[in-house]
Design a protein around this motif. Structure first.
Motif, mmCIF file in Angstrom:
data_model
loop_
_atom_site.group_PDB
_atom_site.id
_atom_site.type_symbol
_atom_site.label_atom_id
_atom_site.label_comp_id
_atom_site.label_asym_id
_atom_site.label_seq_id
_atom_site.Cartn_x
_atom_site.Cartn_y
_atom_site.Cartn_z
ATOM 1 N N PRO A 66 0.830 -1.208 0.000
ATOM 2 C CA PRO A 66 0.000 0.000 0.000
ATOM 3 C C PRO A 66 0.867 1.262 0.000
ATOM 4 C CG PRO A 66 -0.737 -1.562 1.674
ATOM 5 C CD PRO A 66 0.574 -2.063 1.155
ATOM 6 N N LYS A 67 0.297 2.383 -0.458
ATOM 7 C CA LYS A 67 1.059 3.636 -0.550
ATOM 8 C C LYS A 67 1.602 4.075 0.809
ATOM 9 C CE LYS A 67 -2.969 6.572 -0.150
ATOM 10 N NZ LYS A 67 -3.947 7.389 -0.768
ATOM 11 N N GLU A 68 0.883 3.735 1.882
ATOM 12 C CA GLU A 68 1.339 4.098 3.228
ATOM 13 C C GLU A 68 2.673 3.431 3.551
ATOM 14 O OE1 GLU A 68 -3.149 4.403 3.207
ATOM 15 O OE2 GLU A 68 -1.674 3.021 2.400
ATOM 16 N N VAL A 69 2.896 2.252 3.003
ATOM 17 C CA VAL A 69 4.157 1.534 3.220
ATOM 18 C C VAL A 69 5.224 2.094 2.280
ATOM 19 C CG1 VAL A 69 5.294 -0.728 3.058
ATOM 20 C CG2 VAL A 69 2.989 -0.569 4.017
ATOM 21 N N LYS A 70 4.841 2.326 1.032
ATOM 22 C CA LYS A 70 5.792 2.846 0.044
ATOM 23 C C LYS A 70 6.345 4.211 0.427
ATOM 24 C CE LYS A 70 3.979 0.403 -3.968
ATOM 25 N NZ LYS A 70 3.217 0.531 -5.212
ATOM 26 N N ASN A 71 5.496 5.091 0.977
ATOM 27 C CA ASN A 71 5.983 6.425 1.346
ATOM 28 C C ASN A 71 6.605 6.467 2.747
ATOM 29 O OD1 ASN A 71 3.864 6.771 3.219
ATOM 30 N ND2 ASN A 71 2.598 7.927 1.785
ATOM 31 N N GLY A 72 6.667 5.315 3.409
ATOM 32 C CA GLY A 72 7.370 5.220 4.690
ATOM 33 C C GLY A 72 6.591 5.664 5.909
ATOM 34 N N THR A 73 5.288 5.931 5.773
ATOM 35 C CA THR A 73 4.516 6.364 6.948
ATOM 36 C C THR A 73 4.054 5.190 7.811
ATOM 37 O OG1 THR A 73 2.477 6.441 5.647
ATOM 38 C CG2 THR A 73 3.700 8.505 5.875
ATOM 39 N N VAL A 74 4.045 3.972 7.233
ATOM 40 C CA VAL A 74 3.596 2.800 7.986
ATOM 41 C C VAL A 74 4.562 1.642 7.733
ATOM 42 C CG1 VAL A 74 1.783 1.041 8.166
ATOM 43 C CG2 VAL A 74 1.143 3.424 7.879
ATOM 44 N N SER A 75 4.905 0.935 8.796
ATOM 45 C CA SER A 75 5.633 -0.331 8.671
ATOM 46 C C SER A 75 5.305 -1.180 9.893
ATOM 47 C CB SER A 75 7.147 -0.108 8.556
ATOM 48 O OG SER A 75 7.663 0.369 9.774
ATOM 49 N N GLY A 76 5.437 -2.465 9.731
ATOM 50 C CA GLY A 76 5.133 -3.371 10.833
ATOM 51 C C GLY A 76 4.527 -4.656 10.312
ATOM 52 N N LYS A 77 3.788 -5.337 11.185
ATOM 53 C CA LYS A 77 3.219 -6.618 10.780
ATOM 54 C C LYS A 77 1.729 -6.667 11.034
ATOM 55 C CE LYS A 77 4.406 -8.872 15.112
ATOM 56 N NZ LYS A 77 5.272 -9.813 15.771
ATOM 57 N N VAL A 78 1.076 -7.459 10.196
ATOM 58 C CA VAL A 78 -0.344 -7.770 10.360
ATOM 59 C C VAL A 78 -0.401 -9.245 10.733
ATOM 60 C CG1 VAL A 78 -2.577 -7.978 9.195
ATOM 61 C CG2 VAL A 78 -1.065 -6.051 8.651
ATOM 62 N N MET A 79 -1.063 -9.554 11.832
ATOM 63 C CA MET A 79 -1.248 -10.946 12.236
ATOM 64 C C MET A 79 -2.572 -11.423 11.650
ATOM 65 S SD MET A 79 1.461 -11.601 13.908
ATOM 66 C CE MET A 79 1.180 -13.128 14.771
ATOM 67 N N VAL A 80 -2.474 -12.423 10.767
ATOM 68 C CA VAL A 80 -3.655 -12.945 10.082
ATOM 69 C C VAL A 80 -3.965 -14.338 10.617
ATOM 70 C CG1 VAL A 80 -4.684 -13.463 7.846
ATOM 71 C CG2 VAL A 80 -2.959 -11.689 8.016
ATOM 72 N N GLU A 81 -5.224 -14.542 10.973
ATOM 73 C CA GLU A 81 -5.689 -15.845 11.464
ATOM 74 C C GLU A 81 -6.520 -16.490 10.364
ATOM 75 O OE1 GLU A 81 -8.880 -17.228 14.799
ATOM 76 O OE2 GLU A 81 -7.368 -15.786 15.448
ATOM 77 N N PHE A 82 -6.283 -17.773 10.116
ATOM 78 C CA PHE A 82 -7.025 -18.468 9.078
ATOM 79 C C PHE A 82 -7.053 -19.962 9.374
ATOM 80 C CE2 PHE A 82 -2.641 -17.905 7.832
ATOM 81 C CZ PHE A 82 -2.233 -19.115 7.313
ATOM 82 N N VAL A 83 -7.899 -20.668 8.641
ATOM 83 C CA VAL A 83 -8.043 -22.108 8.805
ATOM 84 C C VAL A 83 -7.522 -22.787 7.543
ATOM 85 C CG1 VAL A 83 -9.705 -24.009 8.993
ATOM 86 C CG2 VAL A 83 -9.997 -21.960 10.383
#
Length: 140
Positions: A66-83
């Protein structure tokens, strides 16, 4: 006498004054598709074909940052739960964000899991079972 066995309705019979008699049982159909239990910890966990390194290779090749990651305003991890079901597939309705980062990153993490190739299902007592997984998807 009452006769009872699995897959058959119990019956009661009166024993006649005879040396022999005949008993016929009618088979009943119980729930033909039992609900599959979802396991969290199992004997042989589900695995991505080729291992976790291949999974993260799939993620990096297919990620649309996403643009938020590309422009450096956001970084980190998303924890996704699935089956992962007993066929190694990931049912789309069983995917959710457990720990989010931002809406565009959360949506991208879900898209990546939805598009994932089939996994090797987890095994419990040698049989494939459904397993709930939680995976981090990194954005930087």
């Amino acid at each position: 006498i009452e006769i009872q066995t699995s897959d058959y309705q119990p019956i009661q019979i009166e024993i006649p004054n005879a040396n022999s008699f005949k008993v016929e049982l009618e088979k009943t159909v119980s729930n033909p598709k039992p609900t599959e239990e979802i396991f969290y910890v199992i004997e042989e966990p589900a695995s991505f074909p080729g291992g976790m390194q291949k999974f993260y290779s799939y993620v990096s090749k297919n990620m649309k940052a996403p643009k938020e990651v590309k422009n450096g305003t956001v970084s980190g991890k998303v924890m996704v739960e699935f089956v992962i079901d007993s066929l190694g597939q990931i049912p789309p309705d069983d995917i959710k964000v457990r720990q989010g980062l931002c809406k565009p990153c959360d949506e991208e993490a879900i898209r990546l899991i939805k598009g994932s190739p089939n996994w090797n299902p987890g095994l419990q007592r040698g049989k494939p079972v459904r397993q709930r997984m939680v995976m981090p998807i990194m954005f930087k």
